[in-house]
Structures are given as C-alpha cells and as structure tokens.
Design a protein around this motif. Structure first.
Motif, PDB file in Angstrom:
ATOM      1  N   TYR A  72       0.832  -1.204   0.000  1.00  0.00           N
ATOM      2  CA  TYR A  72       0.000   0.000   0.000  1.00  0.00           C
ATOM      3  C   TYR A  72       0.870   1.260   0.000  1.00  0.00           C
ATOM      4  N   GLY A  73       1.905   1.275   0.834  1.00  0.00           N
ATOM      5  CA  GLY A  73       2.787   2.438   0.884  1.00  0.00           C
ATOM      6  C   GLY A  73       3.517   2.667  -0.422  1.00  0.00           C
ATOM      7  N   LEU A  74       3.965   1.589  -1.053  1.00  0.00           N
ATOM      8  CA  LEU A  74       4.714   1.697  -2.305  1.00  0.00           C
ATOM      9  C   LEU A  74       3.841   2.184  -3.453  1.00  0.00           C
ATOM     10  N   THR A  75       2.613   1.680  -3.534  1.00  0.00           N
ATOM     11  CA  THR A  75       1.800   1.920  -4.732  1.00  0.00           C
ATOM     12  C   THR A  75       0.699   2.958  -4.543  1.00  0.00           C
ATOM     13  N   VAL A  76       0.316   3.233  -3.293  1.00  0.00           N
ATOM     14  CA  VAL A  76      -0.816   4.138  -3.053  1.00  0.00           C
ATOM     15  C   VAL A  76      -0.408   5.328  -2.194  1.00  0.00           C
ATOM     16  N   ALA A  77      -0.084   5.070  -0.929  1.00  0.00           N
ATOM     17  CA  ALA A  77       0.182   6.163   0.007  1.00  0.00           C
ATOM     18  C   ALA A  77       1.409   6.975  -0.384  1.00  0.00           C
ATOM     19  N   GLY A  78       2.466   6.310  -0.848  1.00  0.00           N
ATOM     20  CA  GLY A  78       3.672   7.025  -1.238  1.00  0.00           C
ATOM     21  C   GLY A  78       3.458   7.961  -2.417  1.00  0.00           C
ATOM     22  N   ASP A 118       6.867  -1.457  12.775  1.00  0.00           N
ATOM     23  CA  ASP A 118       5.726  -0.930  12.022  1.00  0.00           C
ATOM     24  C   ASP A 118       6.112   0.358  11.296  1.00  0.00           C
ATOM     25  N   VAL A 119       6.682   1.310  12.040  1.00  0.00           N
ATOM     26  CA  VAL A 119       7.036   2.610  11.453  1.00  0.00           C
ATOM     27  C   VAL A 119       8.108   2.451  10.383  1.00  0.00           C
ATOM     28  N   ALA A 120       9.129   1.644  10.672  1.00  0.00           N
ATOM     29  CA  ALA A 120      10.225   1.486   9.717  1.00  0.00           C
ATOM     30  C   ALA A 120       9.734   0.892   8.402  1.00  0.00           C
ATOM     31  N   GLY A 121       8.948  -0.176   8.485  1.00  0.00           N
ATOM     32  CA  GLY A 121       8.454  -0.802   7.263  1.00  0.00           C
ATOM     33  C   GLY A 121       7.564   0.111   6.450  1.00  0.00           C
ATOM     34  N   SER A 122       6.651   0.800   7.131  1.00  0.00           N
ATOM     35  CA  SER A 122       5.725   1.680   6.432  1.00  0.00           C
ATOM     36  C   SER A 122       6.457   2.858   5.799  1.00  0.00           C
ATOM     37  N   LEU A 123       7.364   3.477   6.563  1.00  0.00           N
ATOM     38  CA  LEU A 123       8.027   4.681   6.089  1.00  0.00           C
ATOM     39  C   LEU A 123       8.961   4.401   4.924  1.00  0.00           C
ATOM     40  N   LEU A 124       9.690   3.286   5.002  1.00  0.00           N
ATOM     41  CA  LEU A 124      10.635   2.973   3.930  1.00  0.00           C
ATOM     42  C   LEU A 124       9.918   2.796   2.596  1.00  0.00           C
ATOM     43  N   MET A 125       8.826   2.043   2.597  1.00  0.00           N
ATOM     44  CA  MET A 125       8.133   1.792   1.344  1.00  0.00           C
ATOM     45  C   MET A 125       7.405   3.030   0.838  1.00  0.00           C
ATOM     46  N   MET A 126       6.910   3.855   1.757  1.00  0.00           N
ATOM     47  CA  MET A 126       6.302   5.115   1.321  1.00  0.00           C
ATOM     48  C   MET A 126       7.357   6.020   0.689  1.00  0.00           C
ATOM     49  N   GLY A 127       8.566   6.015   1.254  1.00  0.00           N
ATOM     50  CA  GLY A 127       9.647   6.800   0.667  1.00  0.00           C
ATOM     51  C   GLY A 127       9.998   6.327  -0.733  1.00  0.00           C
ATOM     52  N   VAL A 128      10.057   5.013  -0.914  1.00  0.00           N
ATOM     53  CA  VAL A 128      10.340   4.469  -2.245  1.00  0.00           C
ATOM     54  C   VAL A 128       9.217   4.843  -3.210  1.00  0.00           C
ATOM     55  N   ALA A 164      -5.867   0.213  -3.968  1.00  0.00           N
ATOM     56  CA  ALA A 164      -6.384   0.485  -2.620  1.00  0.00           C
ATOM     57  C   ALA A 164      -7.556  -0.435  -2.295  1.00  0.00           C
ATOM     58  N   VAL A 165      -8.420  -0.681  -3.274  1.00  0.00           N
ATOM     59  CA  VAL A 165      -9.542  -1.602  -3.057  1.00  0.00           C
ATOM     60  C   VAL A 165      -9.027  -3.025  -2.836  1.00  0.00           C
ATOM     61  N   LEU A 166      -8.022  -3.420  -3.622  1.00  0.00           N
ATOM     62  CA  LEU A 166      -7.452  -4.766  -3.462  1.00  0.00           C
ATOM     63  C   LEU A 166      -6.779  -4.928  -2.104  1.00  0.00           C
TER      64      LEU A 166
END
Length: 417
Positions: free
Chosen positions: A247-253, A363-373, A398-400
């Motif tokens: 989600y962070g890589l493809t949507v939130a980021g 949790d924070v590390a995984g989410s933040l790293l992928m959002m950054g990418v 996001a739906v998936l």
C-alpha cells in the motif's frame, strides 16, 4: 397496573446493574502527554515551510529543500528500530525526553543561523539528519506510553488523532506567517520551543515502572532479534504490515506528490492549500468518529473505512472539479484517521508492554521505507504513463488492499480487548 406489579418492576430494576461509566480520560498524565504531542506535531509541521523559505530565500535551488527533508527521513528510517530497542531498555519516557533535548540545540542553531543570514548547506543537512535521529529515538515511545497513562486506549488515540490533525494544519500556517513577518529563523525558534515544552511535559509524567524496567537486559543485538521474534509470532501484526508495504509503495507514497503536482497544475497552488486544509478537517472528523464507534473487530472496521481513500484517488484520477476533489479529500482524511486509530489501538492492546516499543518501531520502519520508495518512483512512473493513470491505478490497488486485509482471518477476526 397493580401495586404488586410496580413493586416487582422496581425490584427488578434494582437488580439490573447500571451501565458502567467509561473511565475518565483526562487525568493528569494524559493532559501532560496531550500537550506534549500537540506542540510536537505543531513544531514538526513548521519545519518544511521553514526550510523552503530559508533555503530558497538564500538563493539555493529547490533541490536543497528536498535534500534537507530527505536527510531527516533517511535518518529516521535507519535509526527507528534502534530507538524501539533503547525505549524498551531505558524506558520510553526517558528516551523521549532525551530525544527532545537532543533536537533542541539543533533547532536553536538553525534559528540563529537563518536569522543572521544563510548557514552553509553542510550544516543544514547535518542538523536535519540529527533531527531525524532524534525523532527516531522519540517515536517508538509514543505507542507504549498511551496504554500506561490512558484508561481507555481507543478514546486516547482518537483524541490525539484529532489534535494531531488540527496541529498539522496549524503548524505550516504559523510558519508561513512567521516567515512573512520576520524570517525562517523565527519559525525554527518556535520549533525549538516546542521541543522544550514537550520535554518539560514528559518530565512531569508520573508513570509506575514495569517489572521489565529493572530486569537484566540482553545485548542490543539480542533485543533487536527478540523484537523480530515477537513480531513474527503475531500473524495479524506482520500480515497488516506486509500488506501495508504494498500500500505504501503503490498508493500512500505516490499519492502526496502526485496530488500536489496535479492539483497545482490544474487549479493553482491556492486550491491545493485549501484541499490540504479540507483533508486535515477530514482527519479530525475521522478521529471524532473513532471516539463514538467501538467496533468488536477493530482492524476489519478500519480496513472497510480505508475504502474512502480509493474514492479520493478515483476523483483525482478522473479530473473531477475542485468541489468534488474537496469532498474526496475530506472522505480520504477521515478514512485514514479512522484506520490509524483502530490500528494503533489494536497494537497497543494486543502486544505486551515490554515489547511494544520494538513492535511499533518495526511498524514505522516498514511503512516509512516503502512510502519513501513510492514517493521517489512516483515522478518517473507518472512521466512515463501519466499522473492520472497512476492515481486511478492506485485507487484500484487500494480496493485490493482492503480485500486482502479482510481476507486474512487473523486480521479480520482480531477482537477488541
């Protein structure tokens, strides 16, 4: 109706216990923590505006602002896992106070430097990295402190989320006003004051120690590995974070930079500012909703709420008029805030207190790293296929993601504690 009937009903009513009143939330510790978090988020919101005004005003290119903020993000992502271990080892409160005190001199140096002129770029980058390291020491303790000071964890998370949403809007606005009236140094000065206020409030907290606080500790590496074992042992926890990396890589980021570029190009920067304010108002509304609703399956309810983000992305991708974009931003902000409250509450009530700092750090590390990418790749991908296409694809993903969260049984059925 006879007297006997009335007597019977009266006696029956006496036998039925009155509904229990929810425990008081605003105790002394929570009031202090609330002030600490509110001023901290307010100060953090000032930093991007202060850096942009200070560096661009000194004649530096726009890329220097990205480097300064990127250095903060990289340092935070790299050190947050160690911050979680240190918080478990030395107590979260001590580490948060230390983090505030470590960041205070850096903010003071930037305040004086930008007030007197333009500091060298190496100094700006170094102090930004140091601030990111301080934030990495601070953040893990937030999750573990809430259940120790709040009798109702969900209400506490919801109240804090509302305050953070409001401060996220107020911080940049205040920084812009300070820059207009004085200079970027004034914004950094206020940022430094927020660290001092936060440290003072946290120092005044009175939290009973846990048995683990005085227990003999393993080495730093062993505790980091122990945190990983605790993380892997909870399928609902690593399941959510694994799905969230996608989600962070493809949507939130990509969502933040692409929304900024699309709205600014089509409707102007003023419209973008208004839409971000509406998004913040939606976040506050989502926090208020989480104050009222107490679902038996918090993660399932939070996942369903996340569908609101797909509505926001779809409206952006379809090129909707500003009024509809505003509705989408409000819905998206409310949806994300409601999910965050449900997720935070689940983690804080299901994970043992002695491991909570490390779990939150993972949790924070995984989410933040992928959002950054995702943010880094969003520009080149949008240039290749089009910004609207990327946003519409993100709406579908996001739906998936919601479907994936609901399909995993440990996530879907995790009960309220």
């Amino acid at each position: 109706m006879s007297v006997t009937d009335n007597t019977y009903k009266s006696e029956a009513a006496e036998r039925i216990p009155a509904p229990a009143e929810p425990p008081a939330l605003w105790n002394r510790n929570f009031r202090l923590f609330f002030v600490a978090r509110a001023v901290a988020v307010f100060g953090e919101g000032m930093v991007p505006v202060a850096f942009a005004a200070g560096l661009l005003g000194a004649g530096h290119p726009g890329s220097t602002v990205g480097y300064a903020l990127g250095g903060w993000t990289a340092a935070f992502a790299l050190f947050v896992l160690f911050g979680g271990v240190l918080a478990d080892r030395f107590t979260a409160r001590r580490m948060m106070i230390l983090a505030d005190l470590l960041r205070l001199p850096g903010a003071a140096v930037l305040a004086v430097s930008f007030s007197l002129g333009s500091p060298p770029l190496w100094a700006v980058y170094t102090l930004s990295v140091a601030a990111g390291m301080g934030a990495a020491l601070f953040q893990p303790g937030v999750a573990s402190t809430i259940p120790r000071i709040a009798p109702d964890v969900q209400r506490a998370n919801a109240v804090l989320r509302v305050a953070e949403a409001l401060m996220t809007m107020a911080g940049p606005a205040a920084a812009g006003l300070l820059v207009a009236l004085w200079n970027a140094g004034a914004a950094f000065a206020v940022n430094g004051v927020t660290f001092a206020v936060s440290a003072l409030c946290l120092t005044l907290l009175r939290i009973a120690p846990l048995p683990s606080d005085s227990a003999r500790r393993d080495s730093l590496g062993a505790e980091l590995a122990g945190g990983w074992r605790e993380f892997r042992s909870r399928s609902w926890l690593w399941g959510v974070i694994s799905i969230w990396t996608v989600y962070g890589l493809t949507v939130a980021g990509p969502m933040v930079p692409l929304t900024a570029s699309l709205v600014t190009e089509d409707h102007g920067s003023a419209a973008y500012g208004v839409l971000m304010a509406v998004n913040g108002a939606g976040s506050a509304a989502g926090g208020l909703l989480a104050l009222r609703l107490r679902p038996d399956r918090p993660l399932a309810s939070g996942a369903i709420a996340l569908l609101g983000l797909s509505v926001n992305l779809a409206l952006l991708g379809l090129g909707a008029p500003v009024a509809l974009l505003g509705a989408g931003q409000f819905i998206g902000g409310a949806a994300f805030a409601f999910w965050l409250v449900m997720w935070s509450t689940a983690v804080q009530t299901h994970v043992p207190q002695e491991a909570l700092n490390r779990m939150h750090a993972y949790d924070v590390a995984g989410s933040l790293l992928m959002m950054g990418v995702g943010r880094t790749l969003s520009g080149p991908v949008a240039a290749a296929v089009g910004t609207q296409q990327v946003l519409l694809t993100g709406a579908g993903i996001a739906v998936l993601v919601v479907a994936a969260l609901l399909a995993v049984r440990p996530i879907r059925t995790l009960p309220r504690v």
